[in-house]
Design a protein around this motif. Structure first.
Motif, short mmCIF file in Angstrom:
data_model
loop_
_atom_site.label_atom_id
_atom_site.label_comp_id
_atom_site.label_asym_id
_atom_site.label_seq_id
_atom_site.Cartn_x
_atom_site.Cartn_y
_atom_site.Cartn_z
N HIS A 153 8.60 18.68 1.77
CA HIS A 153 7.87 19.92 2.34
C HIS A 153 6.44 19.88 1.49
O HIS A 153 6.45 19.83 0.18
CB HIS A 153 8.44 20.92 2.07
N GLY A 154 5.37 19.90 2.12
CA GLY A 154 4.08 20.16 1.44
C GLY A 154 3.51 18.92 0.68
O GLY A 154 2.45 18.85 0.01
N GLY A 155 4.14 17.60 0.79
CA GLY A 155 3.58 16.37 0.12
C GLY A 155 4.27 15.09 0.68
O GLY A 155 5.26 15.29 1.45
N MET A 156 3.53 14.15 0.00
CA MET A 156 4.18 13.00 0.55
C MET A 156 4.14 11.85 -0.59
O MET A 156 3.20 12.12 -1.40
CB MET A 156 3.52 12.22 1.73
N TYR A 157 4.90 10.87 -0.78
CA TYR A 157 5.01 9.82 -1.86
C TYR A 157 4.61 8.40 -1.14
O TYR A 157 4.96 8.21 0.02
CB TYR A 157 6.23 9.71 -2.39
N VAL A 158 3.69 7.85 -1.89
CA VAL A 158 3.32 6.34 -1.40
C VAL A 158 3.56 5.49 -2.69
O VAL A 158 3.46 5.98 -3.79
CB VAL A 158 1.80 6.43 -0.96
N ASP A 159 3.50 3.97 -2.47
CA ASP A 159 3.70 3.38 -3.48
C ASP A 159 2.48 2.48 -3.78
O ASP A 159 2.16 1.49 -4.57
CB ASP A 159 5.11 2.24 -3.40
N ARG A 160 1.35 2.80 -2.78
CA ARG A 160 0.09 2.31 -2.70
C ARG A 160 -0.87 3.20 -2.34
O ARG A 160 -0.49 3.79 -1.19
CB ARG A 160 -0.17 0.93 -2.23
N MET A 161 -1.98 3.56 -2.95
CA MET A 161 -2.93 4.54 -2.47
C MET A 161 -3.69 3.62 -1.53
O MET A 161 -5.00 3.38 -1.76
CB MET A 161 -3.60 4.99 -3.58
N SER A 162 -3.62 3.50 -0.24
CA SER A 162 -4.38 3.00 0.79
C SER A 162 -5.48 3.84 1.44
O SER A 162 -5.29 5.44 1.25
CB SER A 162 -3.56 2.66 2.00
N GLU A 163 -6.38 3.44 2.15
CA GLU A 163 -7.48 4.38 2.54
C GLU A 163 -6.85 5.35 3.56
O GLU A 163 -7.04 6.31 3.70
CB GLU A 163 -8.55 3.30 3.44
N TRP A 164 -5.94 4.83 4.39
CA TRP A 164 -5.24 5.66 5.35
C TRP A 164 -4.51 6.93 4.44
O TRP A 164 -4.60 8.09 4.94
CB TRP A 164 -4.05 4.86 6.04
N ALA A 165 -3.63 6.49 3.78
CA ALA A 165 -2.91 7.56 2.78
C ALA A 165 -3.93 8.70 2.40
O ALA A 165 -3.78 9.91 2.34
CB ALA A 165 -2.21 7.15 1.76
N GLU A 166 -5.04 8.16 1.59
CA GLU A 166 -6.07 9.18 1.30
C GLU A 166 -6.82 10.22 2.27
O GLU A 166 -6.79 11.27 1.99
CB GLU A 166 -7.21 8.36 0.62
N SER A 167 -7.16 9.50 3.41
CA SER A 167 -7.86 10.29 4.52
C SER A 167 -6.62 11.17 5.15
O SER A 167 -7.01 12.26 5.57
CB SER A 167 -8.34 9.32 5.66
N TYR A 168 -5.30 10.65 5.33
CA TYR A 168 -4.44 11.56 6.04
C TYR A 168 -4.22 12.63 5.14
O TYR A 168 -3.85 13.83 5.55
CB TYR A 168 -3.13 10.88 6.15
N GLY A 169 -4.08 12.48 3.77
CA GLY A 169 -3.75 13.59 2.80
C GLY A 169 -4.93 14.79 2.82
O GLY A 169 -4.54 15.89 3.05
N GLN A 170 -6.47 14.27 3.08
CA GLN A 170 -7.24 15.03 2.96
C GLN A 170 -7.23 15.78 4.40
O GLN A 170 -7.52 17.08 4.39
CB GLN A 170 -8.58 14.38 2.94
N ARG A 171 -7.08 15.14 5.48
CA ARG A 171 -7.11 15.66 6.69
C ARG A 171 -6.12 16.74 7.02
O ARG A 171 -6.47 17.58 7.64
CB ARG A 171 -7.08 14.64 7.96
N THR A 172 -4.96 16.43 6.53
CA THR A 172 -3.82 17.38 6.80
C THR A 172 -3.37 18.28 5.54
O THR A 172 -2.71 19.14 5.73
CB THR A 172 -2.32 16.70 6.82
N GLU A 173 -4.17 18.33 4.53
CA GLU A 173 -4.15 19.03 3.44
C GLU A 173 -2.66 18.79 2.74
O GLU A 173 -2.23 19.99 2.27
CB GLU A 173 -4.58 20.48 3.68
N ILE A 174 -2.24 17.71 2.82
CA ILE A 174 -1.10 17.43 2.13
C ILE A 174 -1.31 16.66 0.98
O ILE A 174 -2.16 15.85 0.63
CB ILE A 174 -0.15 16.28 2.94
N GLU A 175 -0.44 17.16 -0.13
CA GLU A 175 -0.73 16.42 -1.58
C GLU A 175 -0.28 14.91 -1.52
O GLU A 175 1.12 14.78 -1.03
CB GLU A 175 0.15 17.19 -2.40
N VAL A 176 -0.85 13.91 -2.17
CA VAL A 176 -0.24 12.59 -2.05
C VAL A 176 0.06 12.32 -3.17
O VAL A 176 -1.11 12.30 -4.03
CB VAL A 176 -1.26 11.61 -1.15
N GLU A 177 1.40 11.69 -3.68
CA GLU A 177 1.57 11.32 -4.97
C GLU A 177 2.00 9.68 -4.99
O GLU A 177 2.54 9.30 -4.09
CB GLU A 177 2.67 12.16 -5.43
N LEU A 178 1.40 9.15 -5.82
CA LEU A 178 1.59 7.72 -6.20
C LEU A 178 2.86 7.61 -6.86
O LEU A 178 2.89 7.98 -7.91
CB LEU A 178 0.35 7.23 -6.64
#
Length: 273
Positions: free
Chosen positions: A113-138
């Motif tokens: 809830h409110g965030g997502m985890y990734v094992d690599r910080m891709s361009e898609w992950a960065e843009s998705y996090g910014q667009r949806t205002e979801i915190e992205v944690e590596l």
């Protein structure tokens, strides 16, 4: 007796990513509510992203998000139903994904809830996090977060690769988790009771509504079981073929105000409320 629970998918059903909810749809939803029906959302969107659509539609009842695995009030955020992946489910899913991710250029994301985890910080992950205002944690390995009550895994990539992935892992995981494709480029893995139809069954019990008094509108692969479960499953005209096949009724396309037009017809016939 009329229909008392109306569930609306969002993307491709009542709006597109680039356009707001139409005024005609707003009016039809308000008329259905005034007639006595409960109108809710049943969407693959995460709760925060889904809730932003509620104000325009006047929805203040619980909404089903993350395919149905997460049900909460849009205004207060109070969670009424959450079916997260168990640690065993999460690890089994990651085992099934191993090999596909690197070979097919896909990326797996673990949602809480409110965030997502990734094992690599891709361009898609960065843009998705910014667009949806979801915190992205590596994290170094998604197995590190398997015990954190993840709502779902989403695998994103090329349409063909995602379709191939779904066909490959479904037989292996079907007895443990729900595997569905919400968008052509999204394959989702959830708790086996995390589907939209499961959330609507919960809502029926919560509100004291019969299954025979339910309607749902949808357009995607992840809407198929919901359209089959409700009494009146309505697919918009440009839905995926599989959704059109199971629907009880076909509405005009999203661009032609399909949802609003069907609601208007049902209201005129006295079948809502």
């Amino acid at each position: 007796m009329g229909y008392k629970l109306i569930a609306l998918d969002i993307d491709g059903t009542i709006r597109s990513m680039g356009s707001p909810i139409a005024e005609r749809t707003r009016r039809a939803v308000e008329a259905a509510r005034e007639a006595g029906a409960i109108v809710t959302l049943a969407t693959g969107r995460a709760f925060g992203s889904a809730a932003t659509n509620c104000e325009a539609l006047g929805i203040d009842v619980p909404i089903a998000t993350s395919q149905g695995a997460y049900v909460a009030y849009p205004s207060s955020g109070e969670v009424l139903r959450h079916c997260p992946l168990t640690a065993d489910m999460a690890l089994s899913a990651l085992d099934a994904l191993e090999g596909h991710i690197s070979a097919d250029g896909l990326q797996a994301v673990g949602y809480v809830h409110g965030g997502m985890y990734v094992d690599r910080m891709s361009e898609w992950a960065e843009s998705y996090g910014q667009r949806t205002e979801i915190e992205v944690e590596l994290v170094g390995d998604l197995r590190e977060v398997a015990e954190l009550d993840l709502t779902r895994f989403v695998v994103v990539g090329d349409d063909d690769a995602v379709e191939h992935l779904e066909r490959s892992i479904k037989p292996r995981l079907s007895e443990q988790v729900l595997v569905t494709r919400s968008l052509p480029y999204f394959c989702e893995i959830l708790h086996p009771r995390g589907g939209k139809e499961d959330a609507l069954a919960w809502m029926c019990e919560h509100f004291g509504i019969r299954r025979s008094e339910t309607i749902a509108f949808g357009n995607g692969y992840n809407d198929i079981q919901m359209l089959e479960w409700v009494d009146l499953g309505i697919a918009v005209g440009d839905a995926v073929p599989e959704a059109l096949e199971v629907a009880d009724r076909i509405a005009p396309s999203f661009a032609e105000h399909g949802v609003a037009r069907v609601l208007e017809e049902l209201l005129d016939e006295g079948l809502i409320g």
